[in-house]
Design an enzyme around this catalytic site. Structure first.
Site, PDB file in Angstrom:
ATOM      1  N   GLY A 192       0.788  -1.278  -0.109  1.00  0.00           N
ATOM      2  CA  GLY A 192       0.116   0.041  -0.098  1.00  0.00           C
ATOM      3  C   GLY A 192       0.832   1.278   0.021  1.00  0.00           C
ATOM      4  O   GLY A 192       1.989   1.383   0.453  1.00  0.00           O
ATOM      5  N   GLN A 242       2.925   9.848   1.432  1.00  0.00           N
ATOM      6  CA  GLN A 242       4.172   9.252   1.673  1.00  0.00           C
ATOM      7  C   GLN A 242       5.044   9.722   0.578  1.00  0.00           C
ATOM      8  O   GLN A 242       6.392   9.658   0.678  1.00  0.00           O
ATOM      9  CB  GLN A 242       4.019   7.745   1.531  1.00  0.00           C
ATOM     10  CG  GLN A 242       3.578   7.198   2.982  1.00  0.00           C
ATOM     11  CD  GLN A 242       3.392   5.757   2.863  1.00  0.00           C
ATOM     12  OE1 GLN A 242       2.488   5.145   2.120  1.00  0.00           O
ATOM     13  NE2 GLN A 242       4.174   5.064   3.429  1.00  0.00           N
ATOM     14  N   CYS A 255       6.089  -0.526   7.138  1.00  0.00           N
ATOM     15  CA  CYS A 255       5.611   0.574   6.579  1.00  0.00           C
ATOM     16  C   CYS A 255       6.864   1.144   5.602  1.00  0.00           C
ATOM     17  O   CYS A 255       7.855   1.188   6.303  1.00  0.00           O
ATOM     18  CB  CYS A 255       5.209   1.431   7.568  1.00  0.00           C
ATOM     19  SG  CYS A 255       4.883   3.182   6.546  1.00  0.00           S
ATOM     20  N   LEU A 256       6.621   1.308   4.503  1.00  0.00           N
ATOM     21  CA  LEU A 256       7.687   1.896   3.758  1.00  0.00           C
ATOM     22  C   LEU A 256       8.276   3.347   4.206  1.00  0.00           C
ATOM     23  O   LEU A 256       9.532   3.719   3.970  1.00  0.00           O
ATOM     24  CB  LEU A 256       7.287   2.055   2.256  1.00  0.00           C
ATOM     25  CG  LEU A 256       6.646   0.879   1.668  1.00  0.00           C
ATOM     26  CD1 LEU A 256       6.279   1.325  -0.008  1.00  0.00           C
ATOM     27  CD2 LEU A 256       8.033  -0.167   1.404  1.00  0.00           C
ATOM     28  N   HIS A 273      -4.469   1.495   7.459  1.00  0.00           N
ATOM     29  CA  HIS A 273      -3.009   1.983   7.511  1.00  0.00           C
ATOM     30  C   HIS A 273      -2.596   3.328   6.589  1.00  0.00           C
ATOM     31  O   HIS A 273      -2.221   4.181   6.818  1.00  0.00           O
ATOM     32  CB  HIS A 273      -1.854   0.798   7.218  1.00  0.00           C
ATOM     33  CG  HIS A 273      -0.661   1.255   7.364  1.00  0.00           C
ATOM     34  ND1 HIS A 273       0.357   0.614   7.943  1.00  0.00           N
ATOM     35  CD2 HIS A 273       0.269   2.058   6.325  1.00  0.00           C
ATOM     36  CE1 HIS A 273       1.731   1.291   7.764  1.00  0.00           C
ATOM     37  NE2 HIS A 273       1.448   2.017   6.792  1.00  0.00           N
ATOM     38  N   GLU A 274      -3.281   2.970   5.301  1.00  0.00           N
ATOM     39  CA  GLU A 274      -3.040   3.880   4.389  1.00  0.00           C
ATOM     40  C   GLU A 274      -3.966   5.427   4.729  1.00  0.00           C
ATOM     41  O   GLU A 274      -3.416   6.308   4.507  1.00  0.00           O
ATOM     42  CB  GLU A 274      -3.471   3.521   2.789  1.00  0.00           C
ATOM     43  CG  GLU A 274      -2.516   2.285   2.516  1.00  0.00           C
ATOM     44  CD  GLU A 274      -0.981   2.440   2.694  1.00  0.00           C
ATOM     45  OE1 GLU A 274      -0.402   3.649   2.599  1.00  0.00           O
ATOM     46  OE2 GLU A 274      -0.493   1.317   3.242  1.00  0.00           O
ATOM     47  N   HIS A 305      -1.972   7.471   7.293  1.00  0.00           N
ATOM     48  CA  HIS A 305      -1.182   8.199   6.471  1.00  0.00           C
ATOM     49  C   HIS A 305      -1.675   9.596   5.861  1.00  0.00           C
ATOM     50  O   HIS A 305      -1.114  10.544   6.001  1.00  0.00           O
ATOM     51  CB  HIS A 305      -0.424   7.678   5.063  1.00  0.00           C
ATOM     52  CG  HIS A 305       0.746   6.701   5.502  1.00  0.00           C
ATOM     53  ND1 HIS A 305       1.830   7.186   6.253  1.00  0.00           N
ATOM     54  CD2 HIS A 305       0.819   5.352   5.299  1.00  0.00           C
ATOM     55  CE1 HIS A 305       2.666   6.081   6.503  1.00  0.00           C
ATOM     56  NE2 HIS A 305       2.097   4.920   5.810  1.00  0.00           N
TER      57      HIS A 305
HETATM   58 NI    NI Z   1       2.988   3.003   5.774  1.00  0.00          NI
END
Ligand code: NI
Length: 170
Positions: free
Chosen positions: A46, A51, A93-94, A135-136, A139
């Site tokens: 995702g 991000q 998470c990236l 989660h997204e 963000h």
């Molecule tokens: Ni993330």
């Protein structure tokens, strides 16, 4: 197509809240295509626009489902309209590399928004997809995985980052 830079903690840009998207046009669709490419390049499931430093309220996801199928989606202006149950799946998470924790989320959600063509979208999600979507959407509110961590875990992570950034002595 191009691959965007993914911002990582503690870059302040990750704290920005996304703004509602007003125009779903070719420019936005090109942005969505690049979001997919960036997510796949980074081997993520995702990615939220915040991000990559954009204040657009949108995210993309590509989540493995049963029978080797995948659930691939882009959601514009997502809103949770129903949520129930509890689930805690280990998340990464990236934007927070080398960090994993279990986060309590709703087990089933229904979201609404728009797809990449501007069509109304209503989607029910459970399991991993429900977790990824929540989660997204965090963000998009400027919230990262670290905000869900205990003080102890967050402190240890921040300490590990400081260690990494110190120049080598030899
Ligand atoms: Ni993330």
């Amino acid at each position: 197509m191009s691959i965007y830079k993914i911002y990582t903690y503690p870059e302040k840009i990750l704290r920005r809240k996304a703004k509602e998207i007003k125009n779903i046009d070719g420019e936005l669709q090109a942005f969505i295509d690049n979001m997919y490419e960036t997510m796949h390049f980074a081997s993520g499931v995702g990615l939220a626009a915040t991000q990559v430093g954009k204040e657009n309220a949108l995210f993309v996801a590509d989540v493995p489902a049963e029978d080797d199928k995948r659930q691939i989606l882009a959601v514009i202006n997502p809103v949770i309209v129903e949520s129930e149950g509890e689930s805690a799946i280990e998340e990464g998470c990236l934007s927070v590399p080398n960090f994993r924790i279990n986060v309590n989320r709703a087990a089933r959600i229904v979201i609404k928004g728009y797809d990449r063509n501007g069509k109304d979208l209503l989607l029910e999600a459970t399991g991993l997809l429900a977790t990824v979507i929540q989660h997204e959407m965090d963000h998009l509110k400027g919230i990262t995985l670290l905000d869900h961590a205990s003080l102890l875990k967050r402190g240890a992570y921040i300490k590990s980052l400081k260690k990494e950034s110190k120049p080598d002595k030899d």
